[in-house]
Design a protein around this motif. Structure first.
Motif, PDB file in Angstrom:
ATOM      1  N   SER A 120     -12.526  -9.033  39.477  1.00 10.44           N
ATOM      2  CA  SER A 120     -13.329  -8.562  40.566  1.00 10.44           C
ATOM      3  C   SER A 120     -14.990  -9.262  40.190  1.00 10.44           C
ATOM      4  O   SER A 120     -15.740  -9.017  41.025  1.00 10.44           O
ATOM      5  CB  SER A 120     -13.595  -7.366  40.155  1.00 10.44           C
ATOM      6  OG  SER A 120     -12.373  -6.495  40.418  1.00 10.44           O
ATOM      7  N   ARG A 121     -14.888 -10.229  39.500  1.00 10.12           N
ATOM      8  CA  ARG A 121     -15.979 -11.080  39.189  1.00 10.12           C
ATOM      9  C   ARG A 121     -16.167 -12.504  38.903  1.00 10.12           C
ATOM     10  O   ARG A 121     -14.839 -12.983  38.523  1.00 10.12           O
ATOM     11  CB  ARG A 121     -17.030 -10.508  38.053  1.00 10.12           C
ATOM     12  CG  ARG A 121     -16.457 -10.354  36.717  1.00 10.12           C
ATOM     13  CD  ARG A 121     -17.470  -9.882  35.588  1.00 10.12           C
ATOM     14  NE  ARG A 121     -18.602 -10.558  35.541  1.00 10.12           N
ATOM     15  CZ  ARG A 121     -19.808 -10.154  35.025  1.00 10.12           C
ATOM     16  NH1 ARG A 121     -19.859  -8.828  34.444  1.00 10.12           N
ATOM     17  NH2 ARG A 121     -20.811 -10.995  34.953  1.00 10.12           N
ATOM     18  N   VAL A 122     -17.117 -13.417  39.234  1.00  7.83           N
ATOM     19  CA  VAL A 122     -16.950 -14.823  39.029  1.00  7.83           C
ATOM     20  C   VAL A 122     -18.485 -14.926  38.230  1.00  7.83           C
ATOM     21  O   VAL A 122     -19.338 -14.522  38.907  1.00  7.83           O
ATOM     22  CB  VAL A 122     -16.956 -15.529  40.307  1.00  7.83           C
ATOM     23  CG1 VAL A 122     -16.920 -17.052  39.964  1.00  7.83           C
ATOM     24  CG2 VAL A 122     -15.599 -15.469  41.036  1.00  7.83           C
ATOM     25  N   GLY A 123     -18.215 -15.550  36.870  1.00  8.75           N
ATOM     26  CA  GLY A 123     -19.555 -15.836  36.199  1.00  8.75           C
ATOM     27  C   GLY A 123     -19.638 -14.698  35.070  1.00  8.75           C
ATOM     28  O   GLY A 123     -18.910 -13.575  35.156  1.00  8.75           O
ATOM     29  N   VAL A 124     -20.062 -15.355  33.840  1.00 11.82           N
ATOM     30  CA  VAL A 124     -20.178 -14.395  32.756  1.00 11.82           C
ATOM     31  C   VAL A 124     -21.647 -13.921  32.382  1.00 11.82           C
ATOM     32  O   VAL A 124     -21.826 -13.548  31.278  1.00 11.82           O
ATOM     33  CB  VAL A 124     -19.271 -15.215  31.653  1.00 11.82           C
ATOM     34  CG1 VAL A 124     -17.909 -15.504  31.894  1.00 11.82           C
ATOM     35  CG2 VAL A 124     -19.989 -16.506  31.336  1.00 11.82           C
ATOM     36  N   GLU A 125     -22.356 -13.967  33.284  1.00 14.52           N
ATOM     37  CA  GLU A 125     -23.829 -13.629  32.930  1.00 14.52           C
ATOM     38  C   GLU A 125     -23.934 -12.318  32.633  1.00 14.52           C
ATOM     39  O   GLU A 125     -23.553 -11.311  33.774  1.00 14.52           O
ATOM     40  CB  GLU A 125     -24.895 -14.076  34.015  1.00 14.52           C
ATOM     41  CG  GLU A 125     -26.191 -13.873  33.591  1.00 14.52           C
ATOM     42  CD  GLU A 125     -27.088 -14.068  34.715  1.00 14.52           C
ATOM     43  OE1 GLU A 125     -28.214 -13.407  34.899  1.00 14.52           O
ATOM     44  OE2 GLU A 125     -26.695 -15.089  35.567  1.00 14.52           O
ATOM     45  N   LYS A 126     -24.294 -11.480  31.540  1.00 16.61           N
ATOM     46  CA  LYS A 126     -24.524 -10.067  31.518  1.00 16.61           C
ATOM     47  C   LYS A 126     -25.612  -9.618  32.411  1.00 16.61           C
ATOM     48  O   LYS A 126     -26.744  -9.996  32.595  1.00 16.61           O
ATOM     49  CB  LYS A 126     -24.800  -9.818  30.046  1.00 16.61           C
ATOM     50  CG  LYS A 126     -24.684  -8.297  29.562  1.00 16.61           C
ATOM     51  CD  LYS A 126     -24.432  -8.164  28.154  1.00 16.61           C
ATOM     52  CE  LYS A 126     -24.143  -6.782  27.774  1.00 16.61           C
ATOM     53  NZ  LYS A 126     -24.330  -6.486  26.432  1.00 16.61           N
ATOM     54  N   GLY A 127     -25.036  -8.642  33.094  1.00 14.60           N
ATOM     55  CA  GLY A 127     -26.103  -7.860  33.875  1.00 14.60           C
ATOM     56  C   GLY A 127     -26.223  -8.700  35.392  1.00 14.60           C
ATOM     57  O   GLY A 127     -27.128  -8.250  35.998  1.00 14.60           O
ATOM     58  N   ALA A 128     -25.560  -9.694  35.522  1.00 12.10           N
ATOM     59  CA  ALA A 128     -25.459 -10.141  36.773  1.00 12.10           C
ATOM     60  C   ALA A 128     -25.325  -9.342  38.035  1.00 12.10           C
ATOM     61  O   ALA A 128     -24.514  -8.247  38.122  1.00 12.10           O
ATOM     62  CB  ALA A 128     -24.544 -11.595  36.879  1.00 12.10           C
ATOM     63  N   ILE A 129     -25.970  -9.499  39.180  1.00 13.28           N
ATOM     64  CA  ILE A 129     -25.600  -8.906  40.385  1.00 13.28           C
ATOM     65  C   ILE A 129     -24.209  -9.442  40.927  1.00 13.28           C
ATOM     66  O   ILE A 129     -23.998 -10.433  41.147  1.00 13.28           O
ATOM     67  CB  ILE A 129     -26.756  -8.981  41.367  1.00 13.28           C
ATOM     68  CG1 ILE A 129     -28.150  -8.499  40.962  1.00 13.28           C
ATOM     69  CG2 ILE A 129     -26.527  -8.349  42.852  1.00 13.28           C
ATOM     70  CD1 ILE A 129     -29.316  -8.832  41.602  1.00 13.28           C
ATOM     71  N   LEU A 130     -22.977  -8.466  41.061  1.00 12.00           N
ATOM     72  CA  LEU A 130     -21.935  -8.712  41.443  1.00 12.00           C
ATOM     73  C   LEU A 130     -21.582  -8.798  43.258  1.00 12.00           C
ATOM     74  O   LEU A 130     -22.542  -8.112  43.756  1.00 12.00           O
ATOM     75  CB  LEU A 130     -21.309  -7.619  40.947  1.00 12.00           C
ATOM     76  CG  LEU A 130     -21.204  -7.602  39.341  1.00 12.00           C
ATOM     77  CD1 LEU A 130     -20.296  -6.776  38.737  1.00 12.00           C
ATOM     78  CD2 LEU A 130     -20.865  -8.959  38.711  1.00 12.00           C
ATOM     79  N   ASP A 131     -20.541  -9.220  43.540  1.00 11.05           N
ATOM     80  CA  ASP A 131     -20.337  -9.365  44.813  1.00 11.05           C
ATOM     81  C   ASP A 131     -19.172  -8.307  45.210  1.00 11.05           C
ATOM     82  O   ASP A 131     -18.407  -7.746  44.108  1.00 11.05           O
ATOM     83  CB  ASP A 131     -19.499 -10.739  45.078  1.00 11.05           C
ATOM     84  CG  ASP A 131     -20.716 -11.895  45.001  1.00 11.05           C
ATOM     85  OD1 ASP A 131     -21.569 -11.682  45.424  1.00 11.05           O
ATOM     86  OD2 ASP A 131     -20.138 -13.089  45.054  1.00 11.05           O
ATOM     87  N   TRP A 132     -19.079  -7.676  46.427  1.00  8.71           N
ATOM     88  CA  TRP A 132     -18.198  -6.668  46.864  1.00  8.71           C
ATOM     89  C   TRP A 132     -16.975  -6.938  47.052  1.00  8.71           C
ATOM     90  O   TRP A 132     -16.644  -7.185  48.136  1.00  8.71           O
ATOM     91  CB  TRP A 132     -19.071  -6.081  48.004  1.00  8.71           C
ATOM     92  CG  TRP A 132     -18.440  -4.715  48.223  1.00  8.71           C
ATOM     93  CD1 TRP A 132     -17.565  -4.310  49.301  1.00  8.71           C
ATOM     94  CD2 TRP A 132     -18.610  -3.214  47.677  1.00  8.71           C
ATOM     95  NE1 TRP A 132     -17.299  -3.004  49.343  1.00  8.71           N
ATOM     96  CE2 TRP A 132     -17.889  -2.306  48.274  1.00  8.71           C
ATOM     97  CE3 TRP A 132     -19.611  -3.078  46.376  1.00  8.71           C
ATOM     98  CZ2 TRP A 132     -17.872  -0.912  47.970  1.00  8.71           C
ATOM     99  CZ3 TRP A 132     -19.540  -1.624  46.209  1.00  8.71           C
ATOM    100  CH2 TRP A 132     -18.545  -0.538  46.816  1.00  8.71           C
ATOM    101  N   SER A 133     -16.165  -7.634  45.930  1.00 11.81           N
ATOM    102  CA  SER A 133     -14.770  -8.059  46.477  1.00 11.81           C
ATOM    103  C   SER A 133     -13.963  -7.788  45.003  1.00 11.81           C
ATOM    104  O   SER A 133     -14.507  -7.965  43.816  1.00 11.81           O
ATOM    105  CB  SER A 133     -14.794  -9.339  46.947  1.00 11.81           C
ATOM    106  OG  SER A 133     -15.481 -10.291  46.197  1.00 11.81           O
ATOM    107  N   ASP A 134     -12.644  -8.009  45.244  1.00 11.68           N
ATOM    108  CA  ASP A 134     -11.758  -8.234  44.181  1.00 11.68           C
ATOM    109  C   ASP A 134     -10.927  -9.284  44.657  1.00 11.68           C
ATOM    110  O   ASP A 134     -10.696  -9.643  45.817  1.00 11.68           O
ATOM    111  CB  ASP A 134     -10.719  -6.820  44.031  1.00 11.68           C
ATOM    112  CG  ASP A 134     -11.510  -5.472  43.613  1.00 11.68           C
ATOM    113  OD1 ASP A 134     -12.415  -5.669  43.003  1.00 11.68           O
ATOM    114  OD2 ASP A 134     -10.906  -4.613  44.351  1.00 11.68           O
TER     115      ASP A 134
END
Length: 358
Positions: free
Chosen positions: A125-139
């Motif tokens: 459900s996410r791309v990128g490993v930055e802690k606290g990043a704003i995420l996208d609405w998708s799986d």
């Protein structure tokens, strides 16, 4: 690569949020105001639609006209819809239906395929490993298709039972389409017709497959299904959801919502074509918007270079008046950026600019 072994915080499938009928989305998904889908959307134009029926056919004039249209689309848009592309419409439908069935399985059935940022292969459900990043609405579900040595069908969904066989058959058909399109692009760039295929690794190219699921969203105006980005590979062939629009392409500073043509594929130029063509063809930023009424599913097939091959502008397209714009880099090195940072517009390919020193 230790920093890519695990996610920085627990991953919450967006579908589980959507199905809990929340009325407001968590702060983790709220984009800055400047990044939200806004009023800069242009609805009166659309990407070109190209009929591929006569590409490499017997009628030379119709073949040449198809080549011309592909060239124009690659230069002006970086995107086009392809009809009469040679892939069975029934195979397309059955493959998409199988993935819709997968995403409708109980959460525990899907989570046995939970992925890590090391390879991204599996359910996530996410791309990128930055802690606290704003995420996208998708799986999504990502899998390696090529080279065959990296194809691990045990990591592909066992349910529905047809899924593994369909992915293999669908991947083979779309691979053939990508080979034809690379041949057309090579000719249009005045290179030998097998130039791009060979430059990207010949029979040893890579390919990945991503089924994207964009659940209904109670506040679609605050978030995105997928943040703006250009694709890192060579060519992407997208099987869209014909019932629900969502893909937007950036053209002349405005976002254009693509209206899918029935049974068409949406094809776009990736960053590696931009590098190899020395920016004659450019990869284009695109994003996905979501809505409050319907879930949306799409299948992306990424045709990529052999991962350890340095990619650089073709010598034939470089000269005193047109120096090489990009430094050589392998695809393994290149895609590490998006795997660590997530989608970030076109910042990555811009960072490859060599300022004429190469």
């Amino acid at each position: 690569m230790n920093h890519l072994q695990s996610w920085p915080e627990p991953v919450v499938p967006v579908q589980s949020l959507s199905e809990n009928h929340i009325r407001t989305i968590p702060d983790r998904y709220i984009k800055p105001i400047s990044d939200r889908p806004g009023s800069e959307i242009h609805e009166d134009v659309d990407i070109p639609v190209i009929d591929l029926l006569n590409l490499f056919g017997k009628d030379r004039a119709l073949h040449d006209e198809t080549l011309r249209r592909i060239s124009s689309a690659c230069k002006d848009w970086g995107f086009f819809q392809a009809v009469n592309h040679g892939v069975s419409h029934e195979l397309m439908k059955r493959t998409r239906d199988a993935w819709r069935e997968f995403f409708n399985l109980p959460l525990e059935s899907k989570q046995q395929y939970a992925n890590s940022p090391c390879t991204y292969e599996g359910y996530g459900s996410r791309v990128g490993v930055e802690k606290g990043a704003i995420l996208d609405w998708s799986d999504y579900f990502f899998l390696n298709y090529l080279p065959v040595a990296e194809r691990n069908q045990s990591k592909w969904p066992a349910q529905p039972t047809s899924c593994r066989e369909l992915v293999a058959e669908y991947g083979a058909a779309v691979t053939k389409l990508c080979e034809r399109l690379l041949k057309a692009m090579s000719i249009n760039l005045e290179l030998k017709q097998d130039y791009l295929q060979n430059a990207f690794g010949g029979d040893d190219v890579g390919a990945g497959f991503r089924a994207g699921f964009y659940p209904k969203c109670p506040q679609p105006e605050l978030t995105l299904g997928l943040s703006p980005h250009s694709d890192p590979g060579c060519i992407t062939v997208l099987l869209p959801d014909y019932d629900v629009t969502g893909l937007q392409v950036r053209n002349n500073g405005k976002w254009i919502t693509v209206k899918p043509v029935p049974n068409a594929f949406i094809v776009n130029v990736g960053d590696q074509i931009q590098v190899l063509s020395n920016a004659i063809y450019k990869s284009i930023e695109h994003r996905v918007i979501v809505n409050s009424e319907k879930d949306r599913i799409s299948l992306a097939f990424f045709y990529n270079p052999k991962s350890d091959l340095p990619i650089q502008p073709a010598e034939e397209l470089v000269g005193e008046d047109q120096p090489a714009l990009y430094k050589p880099m392998t695809f393994n090195e290149y895609r590490l950026y998006i795997r660590m940072n997530g989608p970030r517009g076109k910042t990555q390919i811009e960072s490859l600019k060599s300022n004429g020193k190469y």
